[in-house]
Design a protein around this motif. Sequence first.
Motif, mmCIF file in Angstrom:
data_model
loop_
_atom_site.group_PDB
_atom_site.id
_atom_site.type_symbol
_atom_site.label_atom_id
_atom_site.label_comp_id
_atom_site.label_asym_id
_atom_site.label_seq_id
_atom_site.Cartn_x
_atom_site.Cartn_y
_atom_site.Cartn_z
ATOM 1 N N GLY A 133 48.569 62.072 -38.843
ATOM 2 C CA GLY A 133 47.616 61.871 -39.929
ATOM 3 C C GLY A 133 48.287 61.512 -41.238
ATOM 4 N N ARG A 148 33.550 61.058 -37.137
ATOM 5 C CA ARG A 148 34.498 62.068 -37.611
ATOM 6 C C ARG A 148 33.803 63.419 -37.689
ATOM 7 N NH1 ARG A 148 37.558 59.147 -42.728
ATOM 8 N NH2 ARG A 148 38.458 57.398 -41.566
ATOM 9 N N GLN A 155 34.378 66.946 -39.223
ATOM 10 C CA GLN A 155 35.276 67.375 -40.288
ATOM 11 C C GLN A 155 35.349 68.886 -40.437
ATOM 12 O OE1 GLN A 155 35.274 64.497 -43.578
ATOM 13 N NE2 GLN A 155 33.154 64.069 -43.055
ATOM 14 N N TYR A 205 38.565 72.052 -41.705
ATOM 15 C CA TYR A 205 39.958 72.333 -42.071
ATOM 16 C C TYR A 205 40.575 73.315 -41.088
ATOM 17 C CZ TYR A 205 39.437 70.081 -46.606
ATOM 18 O OH TYR A 205 39.257 69.166 -47.598
ATOM 19 N N TYR A 206 41.696 72.961 -40.524
ATOM 20 C CA TYR A 206 42.480 73.891 -39.723
ATOM 21 C C TYR A 206 43.882 73.317 -39.594
ATOM 22 C CZ TYR A 206 42.682 78.067 -36.883
ATOM 23 O OH TYR A 206 42.980 79.323 -36.431
ATOM 24 N N PRO A 207 44.906 74.153 -39.629
ATOM 25 C CA PRO A 207 46.273 73.592 -39.650
ATOM 26 C C PRO A 207 46.648 72.767 -38.419
ATOM 27 C CG PRO A 207 46.290 75.868 -40.382
ATOM 28 C CD PRO A 207 44.911 75.603 -39.871
ATOM 29 N N LEU A 255 44.879 70.503 -37.204
ATOM 30 C CA LEU A 255 44.116 69.252 -37.294
ATOM 31 C C LEU A 255 44.589 68.493 -38.538
ATOM 32 C CD1 LEU A 255 41.672 67.911 -35.798
ATOM 33 C CD2 LEU A 255 40.233 68.884 -37.576
ATOM 34 N N PRO A 256 45.647 67.672 -38.418
ATOM 35 C CA PRO A 256 46.292 67.152 -39.637
ATOM 36 C C PRO A 256 45.440 66.186 -40.466
ATOM 37 C CG PRO A 256 47.373 66.328 -37.650
ATOM 38 C CD PRO A 256 46.385 67.351 -37.203
ATOM 39 N N LYS A 257 44.472 65.512 -39.887
ATOM 40 C CA LYS A 257 43.621 64.632 -40.697
ATOM 41 C C LYS A 257 42.481 65.409 -41.342
ATOM 42 C CE LYS A 257 42.450 61.598 -37.455
ATOM 43 N NZ LYS A 257 43.086 62.169 -36.258
ATOM 44 N N ALA A 258 42.308 66.653 -40.934
ATOM 45 C CA ALA A 258 41.168 67.475 -41.337
ATOM 46 C C ALA A 258 39.851 66.902 -40.818
ATOM 47 C CB ALA A 258 41.100 67.714 -42.852
ATOM 48 N N TYR A 259 39.953 66.016 -39.857
ATOM 49 C CA TYR A 259 38.771 65.647 -39.058
ATOM 50 C C TYR A 259 39.250 65.267 -37.672
ATOM 51 C CZ TYR A 259 40.010 60.775 -40.329
ATOM 52 O OH TYR A 259 40.668 59.595 -40.529
ATOM 53 N N ARG A 319 29.713 67.709 -41.117
ATOM 54 C CA ARG A 319 29.549 66.459 -41.871
ATOM 55 C C ARG A 319 29.973 65.237 -41.052
ATOM 56 N NH1 ARG A 319 33.081 66.817 -45.706
ATOM 57 N NH2 ARG A 319 33.800 68.898 -45.190
ATOM 58 N N TYR A 320 29.448 65.157 -39.844
ATOM 59 C CA TYR A 320 29.723 63.998 -38.990
ATOM 60 C C TYR A 320 29.351 62.705 -39.692
ATOM 61 C CZ TYR A 320 30.236 66.596 -34.553
ATOM 62 O OH TYR A 320 30.652 67.391 -33.524
ATOM 63 N N PHE A 321 30.159 61.698 -39.587
ATOM 64 C CA PHE A 321 29.733 60.348 -39.977
ATOM 65 C C PHE A 321 30.578 59.330 -39.209
ATOM 66 C CE2 PHE A 321 32.636 58.227 -43.105
ATOM 67 C CZ PHE A 321 33.635 59.183 -43.157
ATOM 68 N N PRO A 322 30.079 58.106 -39.047
ATOM 69 C CA PRO A 322 30.784 57.111 -38.217
ATOM 70 C C PRO A 322 32.172 56.815 -38.776
ATOM 71 C CG PRO A 322 28.581 56.339 -38.831
ATOM 72 C CD PRO A 322 28.836 57.578 -39.632
#
Lengths: 494, 485
Positions: free
Chosen positions: A44, A79, A81, A83-85, A87-91, A283-286
């Motif tokens: 990420g 995506r 979304q 936060y968790y370590p 998951l480097p893109k945070a999504y 917060r899903y979005f394409p």
Amino acid sequence: MDYTVIIGLEVHVQLQTRTKLFCGCSTRFNPDHPNTQTCPVCLGLPGALPVLNREAFHLGMKTGLAINCEIPSFTKWDRKQYYYPDLPKAYQISQYDLPMSQNGWLEIEIDPETRETKKVGIIRAHLEEDAGKNSHDESGRGHDSKVDLNRCGTPLVEIVSEPDLRSAQEARKYLEELKLLLTYIDVSDCNMQEGSLRCDANVNLHIHQENGETIPTPIVEIKNLNSFRGVEQAIEFEVKRQWEAWQETKLSLHDVPKETRGWDADRGITLEQRGKEEAADYRYFPDPDLAPVTVTDAEREKVSSELCERPALRRNRLESEYELSAYDAAVIIDQGLAFADYFEQVAKGCQNGKQAANWVTQDVLRELKEKGLEISSFTIKPEILAALLEKVERSEITTKSARTVFQELINSEESELNAASVQSIIEDKGLAMVSDTGALEAAVQAVVAKNEKAVADFQSGKQAAVGALIGQVMREVKGADPKVVRELLIEKMS
Amino acid sequence: MSNTSATASELLAKMNSGEVSSEEITAACLEEIARRDNSINAFLSLQAETALETAREVDRKRKAGEPLGKLAGIPVALKDNICAKGATTTCASKMLEAFTPPYDAHIVEQLRAADAVLIGKTNLDEFAMGSSTENSAFKTTANPWNTKCAAGGSSGGSAAAVAAGFAPLSLGSDTGGSIRQPASFCGVVGLKPTYGRVSRYGLVAFASSLDQIGPFARDVTDAALLLETIAGKDQRDTTSLDADVPSYTKNLEQPLENLKVGYIEHLHAEGLHEDVKAATQQALEVYKSLGAELIPVELPHAKYCVATYYIIAPSEASSNLARYDGVHYGYRAKQFDNMIDMYAASRGEAFGDEVKRRIMLGTYALSSGYYDAYYLKALKVRRLIRNDFEQAFQKVDIIASPVTPTPAFEIGELVDDPLAMYLADIFTTSANLSGIPGVSVPAGMSQNKLPIGLQLLAPPLEEERLLRAARMFERETDWHRQRPE
């Protein structure tokens, strides 16, 4: 008052691609060398962009078709979304409202006695990338937590069932059948220890009131189920817990939000995991970095044509084509695709399915288990075993002799084995069935002469006396057919 | 023209004739930067050593008669949100102050292959969010024409570097006007290509569906040259377009025949500066004098562009910037109580106000319960805006308009009024929302001696048409030859 158990399973399966879902890094299970199978994309890093692995999509389609799903002609990436370590893109790149396959089913046998089956509905199966793995200091000494991103970006297919399962046993059966199917069609190794197959269970009860009303209890999602046994035990525990909670609180699904509980295999209980106040909004979005994927009829047909015969159908075919018992057919199929192929090659080669089934489910399987081998590395290739069984079938050797030969074959070096090995062992050991009646008759004559008492016993009606005499003749003439010896003895003594 | 004020094409000719070496040009640029960048603040970092090394290597190759790339020996500056191996890529943010990417952006690979000399990384609004570089965590770039005024943004450093004589070429990124607006403010040519014409691989994402890398240059010919060097399909960016890249320089001098120039009658909104209005009018007259037909076009949904843009861009930004959480790289707070607190403290300390404002806007717009009313609605309006352009381009070949409502404003003038800053994007965001190419060419001077740009827009992948139309205008005017004192 009673209740019905309602269970739906969410299963995550790692697809066995060589590289990750959106980059070229290796997907090898490699926990001893953390963070060595990474690149700017799966780390990420700023500016890196994902590129879809077509092979992963292909395996996803294969999975969808195998569980009887529709494959829509248009699917996209979203995506998810948080936060968790790990998951480097945070999504997480996943699929939200337009999954790549949906509306399927999987048939399972729910009663081995009546052989009653049930179609378990599958809501959807979609592709997504896996996260990395966090490991925390459990010594209590406050050391840092560690993150390994080797797994990050590995392709997963998430298979979501309808809440059609009615007991812990059914849930286990569904999972076993699913694993068998996915290994058959060669999309995943489904290794639960390495996390290639992971399961979450959604469980609640429908309480039947005396007035005919049904009240659903709050839904609980059980996480951390990493064995078939764990799935079964966790659901059994949860059913009991929910029933007790209902009697105590009378809270229904409408009073409490969905709860997440973790299965503690050591203590055999589920524990509350995530507080309700943290109910996630993903917060899903394409994903604007990835073009949607379109699938044509021709592509669907091509993937469909690549699918092998699925285990349920093959089980039925083995029963009818080789006249096997349901039990034998199930044992053979449950060992996996390579084993079933092995069986069929032996059965075709020796022209006797039942005999082939006896040998592969007993002698071969015992040998594999003792040595911890896979069928693919078993030294006695199917054509060799078929050659051996063919000798029995043609009455050229006895079954007992065949076991001796089998043992010899196992003890031989694989490189020395070929179709001629069977014949040369038979010759070396003198195991060929003796059809020379002259030699046999002489031996029978001698044995009858030596055993006056046994002959007298037989003549007075003790049939069992023949047995001891057969043994003596057989020791004299190796490879004699015991049936023929028996007939000759009876003839002589009568 | 001196080595620091000449165009890249002129410098290439001089190098090829042996009149000057790349090392001399590069050294001259570095000297100019040393002398004056303390008042302009165009650069965040310089790669002086490696630039001179590259220049010497190109000189050697040129002397030896070895094959040379299109930009052999030309100094090029990169906006500091474009990754280049070995140089920090800060995005003008405390968050990435110490971040050095381990890889080159696609366009950096293209530039290296073309033997360009990468001279330094330029200032921008933090993560490309802004119109003045005042949102940079490190410095504000001054306008080379008047250092009290803003250079524009977010690619203000790249525009100022070309205008100030620090580099003949530079690259920027344009999400809602971030190339065209500073080009207009600084009196240089700035082009935003069709979405997907240039790979975004290695461009730190602000709003992925709008971001596009493009060139700054001292004239249209140079812009064409730089664009043809960096454009084309890249397998690592699946949104890059698989379309042939024509030679944009080849037919550049050939005027377009029967050119139909569209202009927007009703967009001349309130707040349009008299000087800008006059310059745009005069530009249309120039086209008319060249035989072009002037045709009014309707873009009925253009009035929603800014609103639509400020939903979509922050939504994508809120997601793209979530990765800066202090866990894997970038800034991490010194003091925190637990994991959640570490995220909050790291982000709270390292992001500036404008970035936070947009992350909050976007997070809100994507939240459950608001998604349909904001993000989804904005996507629908975006489609309508795109349709407007499709219809307009059935009647006209290009569309001419102002780039910004006013010439460069003074530094500090708008910092406390973000909405006014946003509204100044009225002419530029439509090209990003509809994915079409747009260029800003110098087209006038205000009474206060500040440059005014003219924006030209063309249909998708019609960069060749766009550049030829721009060149037609440029040939008839002198604005591009003017240099700040």
